[in-house]
Write a protein that holds these residues in place. Structure first.
Motif, PDB file in Angstrom:
ATOM      1  N   TYR A   6       0.853  -1.240   0.065  1.00  0.00           N
ATOM      2  CA  TYR A   6      -0.009   0.034   0.010  1.00  0.00           C
ATOM      3  C   TYR A   6       0.810   1.346   0.106  1.00  0.00           C
ATOM      4  O   TYR A   6       0.454   2.358  -0.850  1.00  0.00           O
ATOM      5  CB  TYR A   6      -0.884   0.078   1.123  1.00  0.00           C
ATOM      6  N   PRO A   7       1.881   1.520   0.849  1.00  0.00           N
ATOM      7  CA  PRO A   7       2.744   2.561   0.989  1.00  0.00           C
ATOM      8  C   PRO A   7       3.259   3.046  -0.583  1.00  0.00           C
ATOM      9  O   PRO A   7       3.687   4.175  -0.613  1.00  0.00           O
ATOM     10  CB  PRO A   7       3.789   2.329   1.877  1.00  0.00           C
ATOM     11  N   PHE A   8       3.381   2.031  -1.318  1.00  0.00           N
ATOM     12  CA  PHE A   8       3.989   2.490  -2.888  1.00  0.00           C
ATOM     13  C   PHE A   8       3.058   2.716  -3.938  1.00  0.00           C
ATOM     14  O   PHE A   8       3.361   3.182  -5.047  1.00  0.00           O
ATOM     15  CB  PHE A   8       4.809   1.169  -3.156  1.00  0.00           C
ATOM     16  N   LEU A   9       1.772   2.764  -3.521  1.00  0.00           N
ATOM     17  CA  LEU A   9       0.775   2.792  -4.620  1.00  0.00           C
ATOM     18  C   LEU A   9      -0.322   4.017  -4.674  1.00  0.00           C
ATOM     19  O   LEU A   9      -1.139   4.333  -5.450  1.00  0.00           O
ATOM     20  CB  LEU A   9      -0.390   1.633  -4.308  1.00  0.00           C
ATOM     21  N   TYR A  10       0.303   5.005  -3.746  1.00  0.00           N
ATOM     22  CA  TYR A  10      -0.141   6.372  -4.353  1.00  0.00           C
ATOM     23  C   TYR A  10      -1.825   6.463  -4.159  1.00  0.00           C
ATOM     24  O   TYR A  10      -2.516   6.869  -4.819  1.00  0.00           O
ATOM     25  CB  TYR A  10       0.082   7.033  -5.560  1.00  0.00           C
ATOM     26  N   GLU A  11      -2.238   5.526  -3.030  1.00  0.00           N
ATOM     27  CA  GLU A  11      -3.888   5.321  -2.930  1.00  0.00           C
ATOM     28  C   GLU A  11      -4.464   4.871  -4.212  1.00  0.00           C
ATOM     29  O   GLU A  11      -5.703   5.428  -4.357  1.00  0.00           O
ATOM     30  CB  GLU A  11      -4.477   6.601  -2.495  1.00  0.00           C
ATOM     31  N   GLY A  12      -3.855   4.181  -5.003  1.00  0.00           N
ATOM     32  CA  GLY A  12      -4.527   3.816  -6.278  1.00  0.00           C
ATOM     33  C   GLY A  12      -4.425   4.559  -7.359  1.00  0.00           C
ATOM     34  O   GLY A  12      -4.807   4.439  -8.546  1.00  0.00           O
ATOM     35  N   LYS A  13      -4.125   6.050  -7.113  1.00  0.00           N
ATOM     36  CA  LYS A  13      -3.789   6.855  -8.297  1.00  0.00           C
ATOM     37  C   LYS A  13      -2.787   7.010  -9.111  1.00  0.00           C
ATOM     38  O   LYS A  13      -2.213   7.897  -9.635  1.00  0.00           O
ATOM     39  CB  LYS A  13      -4.336   8.342  -7.737  1.00  0.00           C
ATOM     40  N   VAL A  14      -2.580   5.857  -9.782  1.00  0.00           N
ATOM     41  CA  VAL A  14      -1.218   5.543 -10.548  1.00  0.00           C
ATOM     42  C   VAL A  14      -1.430   4.226 -11.361  1.00  0.00           C
ATOM     43  O   VAL A  14      -2.302   3.142 -10.981  1.00  0.00           O
ATOM     44  CB  VAL A  14       0.076   5.277  -9.640  1.00  0.00           C
ATOM     45  N   ASP A  15      -0.968   4.412 -12.647  1.00  0.00           N
ATOM     46  CA  ASP A  15      -1.233   3.034 -13.591  1.00  0.00           C
ATOM     47  C   ASP A  15       0.232   2.462 -13.774  1.00  0.00           C
ATOM     48  O   ASP A  15       1.096   2.967 -14.100  1.00  0.00           O
ATOM     49  CB  ASP A  15      -1.423   3.754 -15.130  1.00  0.00           C
ATOM     50  N   PRO A  16       0.357   1.332 -12.996  1.00  0.00           N
ATOM     51  CA  PRO A  16       1.716   0.870 -12.862  1.00  0.00           C
ATOM     52  C   PRO A  16       2.414   0.457 -14.250  1.00  0.00           C
ATOM     53  O   PRO A  16       3.448   0.261 -14.234  1.00  0.00           O
ATOM     54  CB  PRO A  16       1.528  -0.556 -12.169  1.00  0.00           C
ATOM     55  N   PHE A  17       1.483   0.196 -15.265  1.00  0.00           N
ATOM     56  CA  PHE A  17       2.303   0.151 -16.619  1.00  0.00           C
ATOM     57  C   PHE A  17       2.886   1.596 -17.312  1.00  0.00           C
ATOM     58  O   PHE A  17       3.588   1.256 -18.129  1.00  0.00           O
ATOM     59  CB  PHE A  17       0.959  -0.705 -17.548  1.00  0.00           C
ATOM     60  N   THR A  18       2.243   2.367 -16.972  1.00  0.00           N
ATOM     61  CA  THR A  18       2.626   3.879 -17.778  1.00  0.00           C
ATOM     62  C   THR A  18       3.146   4.871 -16.612  1.00  0.00           C
ATOM     63  O   THR A  18       3.659   5.805 -17.488  1.00  0.00           O
ATOM     64  CB  THR A  18       1.223   4.241 -18.330  1.00  0.00           C
ATOM     65  N   ALA A  19       3.274   4.436 -15.634  1.00  0.00           N
ATOM     66  CA  ALA A  19       3.855   5.640 -14.502  1.00  0.00           C
ATOM     67  C   ALA A  19       5.142   6.089 -14.781  1.00  0.00           C
ATOM     68  O   ALA A  19       5.818   5.322 -14.990  1.00  0.00           O
ATOM     69  CB  ALA A  19       3.343   5.154 -13.094  1.00  0.00           C
ATOM     70  N   ASP A  20       5.153   7.206 -14.784  1.00  0.00           N
ATOM     71  CA  ASP A  20       6.712   7.792 -15.015  1.00  0.00           C
ATOM     72  C   ASP A  20       7.296   7.696 -13.629  1.00  0.00           C
ATOM     73  O   ASP A  20       6.817   8.233 -12.411  1.00  0.00           O
ATOM     74  CB  ASP A  20       6.622   9.526 -15.188  1.00  0.00           C
ATOM     75  N   SER A  21       8.553   7.201 -13.580  1.00  0.00           N
ATOM     76  CA  SER A  21       9.283   6.892 -12.131  1.00  0.00           C
ATOM     77  C   SER A  21       9.698   8.024 -11.528  1.00  0.00           C
ATOM     78  O   SER A  21       9.857   7.925 -10.205  1.00  0.00           O
ATOM     79  CB  SER A  21      10.760   5.875 -12.554  1.00  0.00           C
ATOM     80  N   GLY A  22       9.907   9.184 -12.319  1.00  0.00           N
ATOM     81  CA  GLY A  22      10.177  10.545 -11.563  1.00  0.00           C
ATOM     82  C   GLY A  22       9.067  11.132 -10.870  1.00  0.00           C
ATOM     83  O   GLY A  22       9.224  11.674  -9.910  1.00  0.00           O
ATOM     84  N   GLU A  23       7.851  10.938 -11.443  1.00  0.00           N
ATOM     85  CA  GLU A  23       6.572  11.359 -10.837  1.00  0.00           C
ATOM     86  C   GLU A  23       6.045  10.433  -9.737  1.00  0.00           C
ATOM     87  O   GLU A  23       5.536  10.857  -8.513  1.00  0.00           O
ATOM     88  CB  GLU A  23       5.515  11.561 -11.894  1.00  0.00           C
TER      89      GLU A  23
END
Length: 285
Positions: free
Chosen positions: A184-201
């Protein structure tokens, strides 16, 4: 088929743990191995005795239910794009679709009111206490058909009411990612797409270590309560899914309602659960 998506997830994705595959499960072994421990599993033989294999197909739906109207959706979190399709139109759309973000026909539930419900019988470990409520009085039937063109997806989410779910794949291939509470601490409360997320953001996402699987036709994927998950359709897919409440997850469901701030809903669900727990205690004695 799926390696390009896994490479975008992490260059070290081959170090991730695949979801266990299993078969010939009885209630005790399922509950002790997957239900109570809250572990995803791909069940390889659940639908072997159903009427669905060899009967259900996209052409079967188009021929028998093609005039029914539904809303396809493109998954923009703030403002989803909606388009109406007949079922036959959407099936034709999937065959020729070249959209980078196709419309997804999800949460379709017409089968609940047809003889299609007779084409499958669930094992005891997928019993749903909510079904004790007459259909006409339920807020949801907790049973849906999903049809999606290649590249459609279900975004990162927790299932309704903290229930668990099963998903039977009629045709196509789905890529699943699962994240338990330790992630859970790594998922930004689900407001992220693991397949397309920018690692910097989204730098924390790089620390997440999901379980993954590629679901094939005839596979049933079990999603336990409180696991974040996302599903990507690798090609045109057709699946049947149901959520359920029973002795393996009712505590998580009650916690959802208790923390939801709706006293009436909480009392209603608690009454439903207490009634089933009393029945279970009486049977065991």
């Amino acid at each position: 088929m799926y390696t390009e998506y896994m490479n975008s997830l992490s260059p070290d994705w081959e170090q991730l743990t695949p979801v266990t595959q299993d078969s010939d499960l009885d209630t005790e072994r399922f509950n002790q191995t997957y239900g109570y421990p809250s572990r995803p599993v791909v069940i390889k033989d659940l639908g072997d005795d159903w009427s669905i294999p060899g009967k259900w197909s996209l052409s079967f739906l188009a021929e028998n239910f093609g005039d029914l109207k539904f809303q396809g959706e493109k998954p923009h979190p703030e403002n989803p794009e909606i388009r109406e399709f007949s079922l036959a139109e959407y099936i034709a759309y999937t065959a020729s679709c070249t959209d980078e973000e196709p419309y997804y026909l999800n949460n379709v539930n017409f089968h609940n009111y047809t003889a299609l419900k007779e084409d499958y019988t669930l094992p005891e470990y997928f019993d749903c206490w909510y079904h004790a409520i007459p259909m006409e009085k339920r807020k949801f039937n907790l049973s849906w058909i999903y049809i999606g063109a290649a590249k459609t997806r279900s975004e990162l989410h927790l299932d309704i009411w903290n229930t668990s779910a099963w998903n039977y794949l009629v045709s196509g291939h789905k890529l699943w990612l699962f994240y338990d509470k330790s992630q859970y601490p790594f998922l930004y409360e689900g407001k992220v797409d693991p397949f397309t997320a920018d690692s910097g953001e989204y730098p924390l996402l790089q620390q997440a270590t999901p379980l993954y699987c590629v679901q094939k036709p005839g596979d049933t994927v079990f999603t336990p309560s409180t696991w974040w998950h996302t599903v990507l359709n690798l090609d045109t897919t057709f699946s049947l899914t149901e959520n359920f409440i029973n002795k393996t997850n009712y505590q998580e469901v009650l916690a959802y309602f208790k923390n939801g701030g709706n006293e009436k809903a909480w009392q209603s669900m608690k009454k439903l659960v207490d009634g089933h727990l009393e029945n279970t205690t009486a049977i065991n004695h």
